[in-house]
Design a protein around this motif. Structure first.
Motif, PDB file in Angstrom:
ATOM      1  N   UNK A 166       0.813  -1.221   0.000  1.00 49.35           N
ATOM      2  CA  UNK A 166       0.000   0.000   0.000  1.00 49.35           C
ATOM      3  C   UNK A 166       0.847   1.272   0.000  1.00 49.35           C
ATOM      4  N   UNK A 167       0.299   2.326  -0.534  1.00 50.30           N
ATOM      5  CA  UNK A 167       0.961   3.623  -0.506  1.00 50.30           C
ATOM      6  C   UNK A 167       0.133   4.668  -1.224  1.00 50.30           C
ATOM      7  N   UNK A 168       0.526   5.929  -1.072  1.00 53.98           N
ATOM      8  CA  UNK A 168      -0.109   7.045  -1.775  1.00 53.98           C
ATOM      9  C   UNK A 168       0.844   7.537  -2.845  1.00 53.98           C
ATOM     10  N   UNK A 169       0.343   7.769  -4.046  1.00 55.99           N
ATOM     11  CA  UNK A 169       1.167   8.249  -5.151  1.00 55.99           C
ATOM     12  C   UNK A 169       1.583   9.690  -4.867  1.00 55.99           C
ATOM     13  N   UNK A 170       2.903   9.923  -4.823  1.00 60.39           N
ATOM     14  CA  UNK A 170       3.421  11.266  -4.514  1.00 60.39           C
ATOM     15  C   UNK A 170       3.952  11.993  -5.737  1.00 60.39           C
ATOM     16  N   UNK A 171       4.317  11.253  -6.789  1.00 56.64           N
ATOM     17  CA  UNK A 171       4.836  11.871  -8.011  1.00 56.64           C
ATOM     18  C   UNK A 171       4.761  10.859  -9.136  1.00 56.64           C
ATOM     19  N   UNK A 172       4.637  11.374 -10.360  1.00 57.40           N
ATOM     20  CA  UNK A 172       4.509  10.518 -11.537  1.00 57.40           C
ATOM     21  C   UNK A 172       5.502  10.989 -12.599  1.00 57.40           C
ATOM     22  N   UNK A 173       6.221  10.033 -13.192  1.00 61.30           N
ATOM     23  CA  UNK A 173       7.059  10.371 -14.352  1.00 61.30           C
ATOM     24  C   UNK A 173       6.406   9.731 -15.572  1.00 61.30           C
ATOM     25  N   UNK A 174       5.868  10.574 -16.460  1.00 58.37           N
ATOM     26  CA  UNK A 174       5.060  10.074 -17.569  1.00 58.37           C
ATOM     27  C   UNK A 174       5.726  10.267 -18.923  1.00 58.37           C
ATOM     28  N   UNK A 175       7.009  10.629 -18.940  1.00 59.05           N
ATOM     29  CA  UNK A 175       7.732  10.781 -20.202  1.00 59.05           C
ATOM     30  C   UNK A 175       9.024   9.987 -20.151  1.00 59.05           C
ATOM     31  N   UNK A 176       9.620   9.783 -21.345  1.00 57.81           N
ATOM     32  CA  UNK A 176      10.877   9.072 -21.421  1.00 57.81           C
ATOM     33  C   UNK A 176      10.687   7.570 -21.405  1.00 57.81           C
ATOM     34  N   UNK A 177      11.792   6.859 -21.233  1.00 51.54           N
ATOM     35  CA  UNK A 177      11.753   5.396 -21.238  1.00 51.54           C
ATOM     36  C   UNK A 177      11.840   4.822 -19.840  1.00 51.54           C
ATOM     37  N   UNK A 178      11.848   5.667 -18.840  1.00 50.07           N
ATOM     38  CA  UNK A 178      11.871   5.208 -17.454  1.00 50.07           C
ATOM     39  C   UNK A 178      10.643   5.761 -16.740  1.00 50.07           C
ATOM     40  N   UNK A 179       9.503   5.434 -17.263  1.00 50.15           N
ATOM     41  CA  UNK A 179       8.270   5.941 -16.682  1.00 50.15           C
ATOM     42  C   UNK A 179       7.899   5.146 -15.432  1.00 50.15           C
ATOM     43  N   UNK A 180       7.123   5.777 -14.617  1.00 45.44           N
ATOM     44  CA  UNK A 180       6.707   5.118 -13.394  1.00 45.44           C
ATOM     45  C   UNK A 180       6.170   6.131 -12.409  1.00 45.44           C
ATOM     46  N   UNK A 181       6.039   5.708 -11.162  1.00 48.43           N
ATOM     47  CA  UNK A 181       5.505   6.610 -10.137  1.00 48.43           C
ATOM     48  C   UNK A 181       6.075   6.217  -8.778  1.00 48.43           C
ATOM     49  N   UNK A 182       6.048   7.172  -7.880  1.00 47.51           N
ATOM     50  CA  UNK A 182       6.529   6.949  -6.519  1.00 47.51           C
ATOM     51  C   UNK A 182       5.336   6.805  -5.585  1.00 47.51           C
ATOM     52  N   UNK A 183       5.430   5.868  -4.672  1.00 47.56           N
ATOM     53  CA  UNK A 183       4.415   5.735  -3.628  1.00 47.56           C
ATOM     54  C   UNK A 183       5.093   5.828  -2.268  1.00 47.56           C
ATOM     55  N   UNK A 184       4.380   6.377  -1.301  1.00 41.89           N
ATOM     56  CA  UNK A 184       4.917   6.521   0.046  1.00 41.89           C
ATOM     57  C   UNK A 184       3.872   6.046   1.047  1.00 41.89           C
ATOM     58  N   UNK A 185       4.356   5.335   2.062  1.00 41.15           N
ATOM     59  CA  UNK A 185       3.472   4.788   3.094  1.00 41.15           C
ATOM     60  C   UNK A 185       3.021   5.912   4.032  1.00 41.15           C
ATOM     61  N   UNK A 186       1.758   5.916   4.345  1.00 43.71           N
ATOM     62  CA  UNK A 186       1.222   6.932   5.270  1.00 43.71           C
ATOM     63  C   UNK A 186       1.329   6.484   6.724  1.00 43.71           C
ATOM     64  N   UNK A 187       1.804   5.241   6.932  1.00 37.29           N
ATOM     65  CA  UNK A 187       1.980   4.713   8.291  1.00 37.29           C
ATOM     66  C   UNK A 187       3.427   4.261   8.466  1.00 37.29           C
TER      67      UNK A 187
END
Length: 814
Positions: A267-288
């Motif tokens: 589980x986690x909350x999405x804090x940032x998204x990288x939507x360009x380039x060939x290394x796309x993805x997103x960061x999640x961080x635990x709220x607990x």
């Protein structure tokens, strides 16, 4: 360019910014590979290349090459082969060959199994062909060839002209590739073409990093152990958060205790998204979060070339494989990033409040930069974020951080990167930078910023970022830990202006050194004009200018040209147009491709001199391969001179292999003989990064500079032993620091004094790299030169807009 830590030859997944580079750093580090292009294929292509088989973190035991066929009929491979070339070939590098047999089915695949490693636990699907090619995990070239004879081409242009090559894939920093190399390959990622087998003859467009998915001609395989191509998949039916949390995955060390394992519903909350380039993805961080300061509460979820289907504020659960990604490859010495790869993501809710960003201020980061284990790998050590800056960053990997008002210590560059310091009182320069004072003091407050949202700034050293800069903490093999900002502070000017040197008196000989960064006739006239203005206005038209990085008459075009008379004529004309002297020049053309630097550029050292102020004493015999000697006149008025002027110091010595040879000239100034030695030592490419896992890092490139310093010291020692009153100036881009072993070797025996050490410590710099103001350029003088006037003239290195990456310097001699 001459960075203190080699970007080396910069191979990375395009995680911070898509880079189509070089890197022939200063001198050599930045080498722009040529472009190979063939006719885009409508049938057989190289579909996937994986060189991480059996390596650390890998699941598959073997390297492999997968071919694909987009045609409507089978593609016969009788008499064909796949061949492999290292990413940085030399004149003696050979292609390795695996012969093929059988056919690629229409619309199908063909699997070639290559060398086996010591790691991994999953064999490949039954291969269609087997070979023993040991592919690099991070950089190399693979070719599909209509022959089983080894290729002989070693440049991209030559390979493009070879009609036997059907398709070619260069990845990482490969010099031989189509247009630009594919990025994203490492121990746990292959470079993979999309399902349509698109072929535009641009490797970086056609292939991207992904979880390895080997498939044979029978259709077996196609799903990597981690779940195939890393793309978001339909929402799972069970969205209950699992027992494994992000801090469990990150652990209290640099390597995840779950590496290579699959985790479910993290589980986690999405804090940032990288939507360009060939290394796309997103960061999640635990709220607990847990209560352990050594465990990060965030992680990057890698989706490859697929745009993530999540938004900031989404509460998600992610099922994926845990991998350790090494930007630049594990062999680069860089640190790794724990990632979730091949994700299945379920969005539980949207618009959630983000975890509070941790504030970083002057007291946050420890003063000690890194633990030291005498060159050994620090990866096995438990993190101590309260003691070491690198450990603090590792313990916050991927987490939201916030920096308040901060001072710029590394000017914004063309890749959108800006360096700030979180410790404004740490080794400040008078102009707002942070001076590098020694290997044990790498300035722990530095941090690189780059916008994740496309915002751009242009800041000089000494400017201030006001307001808050907030983002997620990432890592790159270029500079180390980086704040990928989602909000960026505003630039307030620090009022930095270019310096102007004191004009020499009529009875003073002024001698300058200036690295003009790969100057060639193909450069824009504006570059010539700015460099010329720097010499006339900022350096006050020195009597002699020793130049580094003058390229041949057609720049990087590799066609055997070595003459640089057109380059120099254009530069001299630009200087004259700015009101400067009608300089003359002396130089020696190098042998083709023998002096390093940008391939085809044939950089060399050159003397410009003002014939109205100083005379050049020409003595015949100097050429690219003949060593200059010190000779004595043998008469009652015995004096020393050079056997050839201009000449080169020991050009056949291994010390100068693939590096610039020193240029020696004999000058006359008002009846006084002056000997000047222009230098450009080999670059720092090959050194382990200062932010990497080996602490302290091994300085592999230092060995050659030590040999070069010994040669120059020996020459000067010989000259002074024959004439203690000889006035000698040794200067140039030495690619090392005033406190380094090569500078100790160069000054050994007291034959030379390094003038940078006559300046206050906080003014000893001519170059800015990774936010460190440091000394790479030097002027040294023999004991007979008394009370020289010396200045480093800051006109480039601290500015976002610069004519060169080096600052020039000048000495005035009575």
């Amino acid at each position: 360019m001459s960075p203190s830590i080699p970007p080396a030859l910069r191979g990375r997944r395009a995680r911070i910014v898509a880079i189509t580079l070089p890197i022939g750093i200063a001198g050599s580090l930045i080498a722009l590979p040529l472009t190979a292009q063939a006719t885009p294929s409508a049938d057989a292509v190289i579909a996937e290349v994986y060189g991480g088989g059996g390596n650390s973190g890998a699941t598959f035991t073997n390297d492999f090459i997968e071919l694909g066929n987009s045609g409507t009929g089978a593609f016969d491979l009788s008499g064909w082969s796949v061949q492999y070339l290292s990413g940085s070939p030399t004149a003696t590098t050979k292609w390795s060959v695996t012969p093929l047999a059988g056919a690629i089915p229409a619309g199908g695949s063909y699997l070639v199994e290559e060398a086996k490693g010591a790691g991994g636990d999953t064999p490949l699907p039954t291969p269609d062909a087997t070979g023993t090619l040991a592919l690099s995990a991070s950089s190399g070239t693979v070719a599909l060839v209509h022959s089983t004879t080894a290729l002989t081409c070693l440049t991209a242009d030559d390979c493009a002209a070879d009609t036997a090559i059907k398709d070619l894939v260069g990845f990482g920093t490969a010099a031989v590739r189509e247009t630009t190399p594919a990025t994203g390959a490492d121990n746990t990622h292959s470079v993979t073409r999309d399902a349509a087998l698109r072929d535009t003859d641009n490797n970086s467009v056609d292939l991207s990093g992904a979880t390895p998915t080997p498939r044979n001609s029978a259709g077996t395989g196609g799903e990597g152990p981690g779940g195939g191509e890393p793309t978001p998949t339909p929402t799972p039916t069970d969205t209950t958060p699992g027992d494994v949390r992000i801090h469990d995955i990150q652990g209290a060390g640099r390597i995840s205790p779950y590496v290579g394992k699959s985790v479910t519903n993290v589980p986690g909350v999405v804090t940032a998204v990288r939507s360009t380039g060939t290394s796309r993805g997103f960061w999640i961080q635990d709220t607990k979060p847990d209560k352990n300061a050594a465990t990060s509460e965030a992680v990057f979820v890698f989706t490859g070339s697929t745009t993530p289907q999540v938004r900031v504020g989404d509460s998600v659960v992610v099922s994926a494989k845990v991998v350790q990604y090494y930007p630049g490859g594990q062999s680069s010495g860089a640190q790794s990033i724990t990632e979730l790869s091949g994700p299945t993501t379920a969005v539980l809710s949207s618009g959630n409040k983000l975890p509070a960003a941790e504030v970083v201020n002057a007291k946050t980061l420890p003063d000690t930069y890194a633990p030291k284990v005498k060159g050994l790998n620090i990866e096995p050590l438990a993190l101590k974020p309260d003691k070491f800056t690198l450990d603090w960053f590792a313990s916050r990997e991927g987490m939201l951080l916030q920096i308040g008002e901060s001072r710029v210590v590394g000017a914004s560059n063309s890749y959108g990167e800006t360096w700030i310091t979180t410790k404004p009182k740490q080794n400040p320069t008078p102009r707002g930078g942070t001076v590098y004072t020694g290997y044990d003091d790498p300035n722990s407050g530095r941090l690189k910023l780059i916008s994740l949202t496309g915002d751009s700034i242009s800041a000089n050293v000494g400017d201030t970022l006001t307001g808050d800069s907030t983002g997620v903490l990432d890592y790159s093999n270029y500079g180390g830990y980086t704040l990928q900002t989602t909000t960026l502070g505003k630039v307030t000017s620090g009022g930095l202006t270019p310096q102007v040197a004191k004009k020499g008196a009529d009875d003073e000989l002024s001698v300058a050194t200036y690295n003009v960064e790969n100057l060639a006739p193909t450069n824009a006239q504006s570059k010539f004009d700015r460099l010329a203005d720097g010499i006339v206005t900022n350096l006050a038209s020195p009597d002699v200018v020793s130049l580094e990085e003058i390229q041949d008459n057609n720049g990087s075009k590799d066609d055997g040209t070595v003459a640089a008379d057109q380059t120099l004529a254009k530069f001299i004309a630009a200087i004259k147009a700015k009101g400067g002297p009608a300089y003359e020049y002396r130089s020696i053309d190098p042998q083709d491709k023998a002096d390093g630097g940008e391939p085809g550029g044939n950089i060399r050292n050159v003397f410009l001199f003002n014939p109205k102020r100083v005379s050049f004493i020409d003595r015949p015999g100097g050429d690219a391969t003949t060593a200059v000697k010190v000779v004595t006149s043998g008469d009652k008025n015995q004096y020393v001179s050079l056997s050839a002027s201009p000449g080169r110091i020991a050009p056949a010595s291994d010390a100068w292999k693939s590096s610039r040879k020193p240029l020696v000239g004999e000058f006359d100034f008002r009846g006084q003989r002056i000997f000047i030695v222009g230098n450009h030592f080999n670059s720092k490419g090959g050194d382990q990064p200062g932010h990497g896992v080996f602490q302290p890092p091994t300085l592999g490139s230092e060995t050659q500079r030590l040999a070069q310093a010994k040669e120059v010291n020996g020459f000067v020692s010989d000259l002074i032993s024959k004439d203690k009153k000889a006035k000698v100036v040794v200067l140039g881009d030495l690619n090392d620091y005033q406190f380094s072993k090569p500078l100790d070797k160069l000054t050994k025996g007291g034959v030379l004094t390094d003038l940078v050490n006559t300046l206050p410590v906080n003014q000893r710099y001519s170059y800015v790299y990774d936010g460190n103001s440091q000394t790479l350029d030097h002027i040294l003088v023999s004991p007979a030169i008394k009370k020289p006037g010396y200045e480093i003239v800051h006109i480039n290195a601290e500015f976002a807009d610069q004519a060169s990456d080096h600052d020039p310097q000048v000495v005035r001699i009575k």
